[in-house]
Design an enzyme around this catalytic site. Structure first.
Site, PDB file in Angstrom:
ATOM      1  N   HIS A  37       0.814  -1.218   0.000  1.00 13.43           N
ATOM      2  CA  HIS A  37       0.000   0.000   0.000  1.00 13.43           C
ATOM      3  C   HIS A  37       0.851   1.273   0.000  1.00 13.43           C
ATOM      4  O   HIS A  37       0.341   2.367  -0.277  1.00 13.43           O
ATOM      5  CB  HIS A  37      -0.934   0.006   1.216  1.00 13.43           C
ATOM      6  CG  HIS A  37      -2.219   0.733   0.977  1.00 13.43           C
ATOM      7  ND1 HIS A  37      -2.387   1.628  -0.064  1.00 13.43           N
ATOM      8  CD2 HIS A  37      -3.407   0.703   1.628  1.00 13.43           C
ATOM      9  CE1 HIS A  37      -3.604   2.123  -0.025  1.00 13.43           C
ATOM     10  NE2 HIS A  37      -4.249   1.576   0.994  1.00 13.43           N
ATOM     11  N   ASP A  47      -1.566   2.942  -4.459  1.00 12.16           N
ATOM     12  CA  ASP A  47      -2.740   3.593  -3.885  1.00 12.16           C
ATOM     13  C   ASP A  47      -3.940   3.274  -4.781  1.00 12.16           C
ATOM     14  O   ASP A  47      -3.837   2.482  -5.719  1.00 12.16           O
ATOM     15  CB  ASP A  47      -2.530   5.098  -3.733  1.00 12.16           C
ATOM     16  CG  ASP A  47      -2.142   5.774  -5.043  1.00 12.16           C
ATOM     17  OD1 ASP A  47      -2.347   5.167  -6.123  1.00 12.16           O
ATOM     18  OD2 ASP A  47      -1.630   6.908  -5.001  1.00 12.16           O
TER      19      ASP A  47
END
Length: 533
Positions: free
Chosen positions: A506, A510
């Site tokens: 992450h 995104d």
């Protein structure tokens, strides 16, 4: 001894000497490693060169080692210096020893570091036996590392005088002596069989220390301080005397196994009968029921230890580190597989090219990463930012007997599907045989794990650091869905769908990056001829 001048095209230069004003010589690379720790003026030396030409370089250097024998007289083996050579490679460092106790000149060969993450290895097989001649480039033995089983080649001529780590040795630390070689065949008989070169003494001292520690631990934990819940139930059920039980658990904890061992010995049962009055007949368990209870408990407590290979140990460690240090983001999508299957049949029938579904998936993913370069990146912990990769290198998961291997398809976006298919077959065969070279499994920018050959529809894979993404591919399933025909009418149609699940870092992926990646990937599957552009 006069300086030895070597052409720069043949050897690595030694430059940027700390306090030394002038460059006095060029040293062979293997001898420089051997003397790095003991030459004061060379303490701050920097190697200028690339690792790619080391093999050819060292073969040419072998004949030159005699002129620098005096320098190697005091050398010592220090694997820690190898870290300065780069983060991707480590080179085995051999040590020249000249003994003053009557032993002939000999070479102590240490366990080499054959991969960046290797700190110990197993001796799988000795190719050379004691007394055999060794030429430069000969394979001495096969070493099972944390990645694969690799061949260890000799950088020196000589004869194998003594094998210190026999075939099948496990968990041999990097740098620990594994063999001794001599220059002349006649020198072998001058090395006594009981001579120690550091490896045996270390093992003996380690074993003795372990025994002392275990003995101290047994003394400290023999007194019962705490009782586990399972042990409490057994003590209550069999009416045992807690004071005569010995605890083997940490911090004096009485474990279930301790109670079972006491029941098996029968000593505790007899002492209990003497101390405790007989219970009423109705509540007292019979001998048969008691024996049956103990047998049932022992059966449920039995287990079998499965020894792990070096590869599986490293896999377990890296998977745990990945889940603990990488923020995993999971996204799933079903793609229509019918265009891909039709394209695959067309290649086979019209062009005679046989490729698998996984080969086409690799090409589709590689083109998606090329079109979305933000997804072809990794997280740089030092700079705390995402860095894009220059090439699209796809790691493919291959199951082997020793564990999961991930050989790499380099520049997959630039290769044809048939070229990818051929390379996948070769790498998979080498992976199952344990013959992958380090360059064939180290690196990669993205991974693919395909379980479509099993009854698995969806699954989540764990990211392989330092990569930032891995795509889990499930099997294809036929489903009935409404499809709009060319005339605008809607009708029920049977289509084949395949489940894809992306596990992404992450910090790199995104919402926008993942959205673009899945959009382009879906287009590649729906219009399969985009893969030919």
């Amino acid at each position: 001894m006069s300086p030895v001048l070597i052409p720069s095209s043949t050897f690595l230069r030694v430059g940027d000497i700390g306090q030394t004003p002038n460059l006095i010589c060029f040293l062979p690379f293997s001898l420089f490693l051997r003397t790095l720790g003991d030459l004061g003026s060379f303490g701050a030396a920097v190697l200028v060169g690339t690792m790619a030409n080391i093999r050819a370089l060292l073969v040419g250097l072998t004949r030159a080692r005699g002129s620098l024998a005096e320098i190697g007289r005091c050398a010592s083996s220090r694997p820690s210096h190898l870290a300065a050579l780069g983060r991707h490679y480590k080179v085995a460092m051999e040590t020249r020893w000249f003994s003053s106790t009557g032993l002939p000149p000999h070479l102590v060969v240490g366990m080499p570091a054959l991969s960046p993450t290797m700190n110990q290895g197993n001796i799988a097989k000795w190719r050379k036996q004691e007394g055999e001649k060794i030429e430069v480039g000969d394979v001495i033995c096969e070493i099972e590392t944390d990645k694969a089983t690799l061949e260890f080649e000799s950088l020196e001529e000589g004869y194998l005088a003594k094998i210190l780590a026999p075939e099948g040795s496990k968990d041999v630390q990097v740098g620990q002596p594994i063999a001794v070689t001599v220059e002349d065949l006649e020198d072998i008989k001058n090395i006594p069989a009981d001579t120690s070169f550091g490896g045996e003494q270390k093992d003996q001292s380690t074993a003795s220390e372990t025994q002392h520690v275990e003995a101290d631990a047994m003394k400290q934990t023999s007194t019962v301080i705490r009782i586990s819940p399972a042990a409490k139930l057994l003590i209550k059920e069999h009416r045992l005397d807690q004071s005569v039980l010995k605890a083997s658990g940490p911090h004096g904890t009485l474990l279930k196994g301790d109670v079972l061992a006491a029941l098996k010995s029968g000593a505790t049962a007899s002492s209990t009968k003497e101390k405790n009055p007989p219970a009423p007949p109705l509540s007292k368990p019979t001998h048969d029921s008691q024996a049956q209870s103990v047998t049932t408990t022992q059966k449920s407590d039995t287990h079998e230890d499965l020894p792990n290979s070096q590869i599986r140990k490293v896999i377990a460690k890296r998977l745990l580190e990945s889940k603990q240090t990488t923020p995993h983001l999971y996204l799933s999508k079903d793609v229509i597989l019918d265009p891909l299957l039709a394209f695959r049949n067309e290649l086979k029938e019209q062009h005679g090219v046989k490729v698998s579904v996984n080969d086409i998936v690799i090409k589709a993913v590689a083109l998606a990463l090329r079109d979305v370069p933000d997804a072809n990146a990794y997280w740089n912990s030092e700079k705390e930012e995402a860095q894009k990769c220059d090439s699209v290198d796809i790691s493919i998961a291959v199951a082997t007997e020793k564990g999961l291997m991930t050989p790499i398809i380099r520049n997959a976006d630039q290769k044809t599907i048939s070229a990818i298919s051929s390379e996948v077959k070769q790498l998979a065969e080498k992976a199952r045989a344990g013959k992958l070279a380090p360059t064939e499994f180290q690196g990669g920018t993205f991974s693919i794990s395909n379980l479509g050959m099993y009854p698995v529809d969806h699954f989540c894979a764990i990211i392989n650091p330092p990569q930032s993404g891995i795509l889990a591919v499930g099997r294809g399933n036929k489903v009935v869905e409404p499809v709009v025909d060319n005339d605008g009418t809607e009708k029920a149609t049977v289509i084949t769908k395949m489940g894809l699940t992306l596990s992404a870092d992450h910090r790199v992926f995104d919402g926008q990056v993942t959205g673009k990646f899945f959009t382009v990937l879906s287009q590649n599957f729906s219009d399969i001829r985009r893969l030919l552009l």
